[in-house]
Write a protein that holds these residues in place. Sequence first.
Motif, PDB file in Angstrom:
ATOM      1  N   GLN A 161      57.988 -19.627  46.060  1.00  0.00           N
ATOM      2  CA  GLN A 161      59.117 -19.233  45.223  1.00  0.00           C
ATOM      3  C   GLN A 161      60.462 -19.656  45.802  1.00  0.00           C
ATOM      4  N   GLU A 162      60.555 -19.656  47.112  1.00  0.00           N
ATOM      5  CA  GLU A 162      61.827 -19.962  47.770  1.00  0.00           C
ATOM      6  C   GLU A 162      61.532 -20.464  49.168  1.00  0.00           C
ATOM      7  N   ALA A 163      62.341 -21.379  49.636  1.00  0.00           N
ATOM      8  CA  ALA A 163      62.216 -21.875  51.012  1.00  0.00           C
ATOM      9  C   ALA A 163      63.617 -22.193  51.521  1.00  0.00           C
ATOM     10  N   ARG A 164      63.909 -21.668  52.716  1.00  0.00           N
ATOM     11  CA  ARG A 164      65.236 -21.925  53.286  1.00  0.00           C
ATOM     12  C   ARG A 164      65.160 -21.877  54.809  1.00  0.00           C
ATOM     13  N   PRO A 165      65.971 -22.670  55.458  1.00  0.00           N
ATOM     14  CA  PRO A 165      66.028 -22.619  56.920  1.00  0.00           C
ATOM     15  C   PRO A 165      66.571 -21.264  57.377  1.00  0.00           C
ATOM     16  N   SER A 166      66.101 -20.810  58.501  1.00  0.00           N
ATOM     17  CA  SER A 166      66.619 -19.579  59.086  1.00  0.00           C
ATOM     18  C   SER A 166      68.036 -19.811  59.592  1.00  0.00           C
ATOM     19  N   ASN A 167      68.909 -18.851  59.339  1.00  0.00           N
ATOM     20  CA  ASN A 167      70.281 -18.950  59.852  1.00  0.00           C
ATOM     21  C   ASN A 167      70.334 -18.746  61.357  1.00  0.00           C
ATOM     22  N   SER A 168      69.515 -17.856  61.870  1.00  0.00           N
ATOM     23  CA  SER A 168      69.577 -17.516  63.294  1.00  0.00           C
ATOM     24  C   SER A 168      68.668 -18.383  64.164  1.00  0.00           C
ATOM     25  N   ARG A 169      67.657 -18.999  63.573  1.00  0.00           N
ATOM     26  CA  ARG A 169      66.728 -19.851  64.322  1.00  0.00           C
ATOM     27  C   ARG A 169      66.523 -21.155  63.548  1.00  0.00           C
ATOM     28  N   PRO A 170      67.315 -22.160  63.783  1.00  0.00           N
ATOM     29  CA  PRO A 170      67.251 -23.377  62.979  1.00  0.00           C
ATOM     30  C   PRO A 170      65.921 -24.125  63.068  1.00  0.00           C
ATOM     31  N   GLN A 171      65.121 -23.841  64.077  1.00  0.00           N
ATOM     32  CA  GLN A 171      63.814 -24.500  64.206  1.00  0.00           C
ATOM     33  C   GLN A 171      62.746 -23.848  63.319  1.00  0.00           C
ATOM     34  N   TRP A 219      57.067 -13.015  52.627  1.00  0.00           N
ATOM     35  CA  TRP A 219      57.688 -14.089  53.388  1.00  0.00           C
ATOM     36  C   TRP A 219      56.789 -14.572  54.502  1.00  0.00           C
ATOM     37  N   GLY A 220      56.887 -15.857  54.790  1.00  0.00           N
ATOM     38  CA  GLY A 220      56.254 -16.447  55.961  1.00  0.00           C
ATOM     39  C   GLY A 220      57.296 -17.235  56.726  1.00  0.00           C
ATOM     40  N   MET A 221      57.074 -17.375  58.008  1.00  0.00           N
ATOM     41  CA  MET A 221      57.973 -18.158  58.859  1.00  0.00           C
ATOM     42  C   MET A 221      57.182 -19.358  59.375  1.00  0.00           C
ATOM     43  N   PHE A 222      57.752 -20.546  59.216  1.00  0.00           N
ATOM     44  CA  PHE A 222      57.071 -21.768  59.619  1.00  0.00           C
ATOM     45  C   PHE A 222      58.006 -22.624  60.460  1.00  0.00           C
ATOM     46  N   GLY A 223      57.429 -23.236  61.485  1.00  0.00           N
ATOM     47  CA  GLY A 223      58.195 -24.177  62.286  1.00  0.00           C
ATOM     48  C   GLY A 223      58.561 -25.389  61.455  1.00  0.00           C
ATOM     49  N   ARG A 224      59.718 -25.949  61.789  1.00  0.00           N
ATOM     50  CA  ARG A 224      60.183 -27.158  61.095  1.00  0.00           C
ATOM     51  C   ARG A 224      59.736 -28.374  61.877  1.00  0.00           C
ATOM     52  N   ALA A 252      59.956 -31.901  63.787  1.00  0.00           N
ATOM     53  CA  ALA A 252      60.943 -32.433  64.736  1.00  0.00           C
ATOM     54  C   ALA A 252      62.001 -33.230  63.980  1.00  0.00           C
ATOM     55  N   GLY A 253      63.237 -32.978  64.283  1.00  0.00           N
ATOM     56  CA  GLY A 253      64.340 -33.676  63.651  1.00  0.00           C
ATOM     57  C   GLY A 253      64.820 -33.029  62.368  1.00  0.00           C
ATOM     58  N   ALA A 254      64.034 -32.112  61.808  1.00  0.00           N
ATOM     59  CA  ALA A 254      64.416 -31.476  60.540  1.00  0.00           C
ATOM     60  C   ALA A 254      65.451 -30.376  60.744  1.00  0.00           C
ATOM     61  N   ALA A 255      65.498 -29.801  61.915  1.00  0.00           N
ATOM     62  CA  ALA A 255      66.391 -28.676  62.166  1.00  0.00           C
ATOM     63  C   ALA A 255      67.722 -29.177  62.744  1.00  0.00           C
ATOM     64  N   ALA A 256      68.356 -30.045  62.024  1.00  0.00           N
ATOM     65  CA  ALA A 256      69.639 -30.609  62.503  1.00  0.00           C
ATOM     66  C   ALA A 256      70.804 -29.739  62.102  1.00  0.00           C
TER      67      ALA A 256
END
Length: 152
Positions: free
Chosen positions: A107-117, A141-146, A148-152
């Motif tokens: 339904q929704e996906a967004r980078p974490s504000n506090s943990r950009p990875q 909700w689930g938390m997934f690692g990004r 490499a290079g995506a968390a710029a």
Amino acid sequence: MPTYAFEDFTPGRVFEFGGRIVDREEGLRFAAAYDPQPLHLDEAAADASVLGGLSVSGWHTCAMVMRMMCDAYLLDSTSQGSPGIDNLRWLKPVRPGDTLHVRMTVQEARPSNSRPQIGLVRSLWAVFNQHDEQVLSMEGWGMFGRRAGAAA
């Protein structure tokens, strides 16, 4: 490298998986250990209940769905756990012998504000029996690692 990372959970993406047969003895063992209500343990009590027959615990259904999720994608992902479930509904009794399958919609996906990875993914899981009757709905909700290079 895991197959699934945050970037693979785009809004609108649907995953379908499952085909798990609900085992009567497993349901009885789960109920005896964790949800010992008579409607999950005793045929006569279950027949006289609002459920109209033996059904497995809703918590057992959730545990079976969790296993199907692990087998379908979580164990081959960058999963970092979950902050929780927002909505959970048991819509119909799940009976021994039923075959369960799951449709998970992102339904929704967004980078974490506090943990950009890390990325946060909100999903809706709809669980169906072999008659395509929806038996469970949950949103969370689930938390997934990004990648490499995506968390710029």
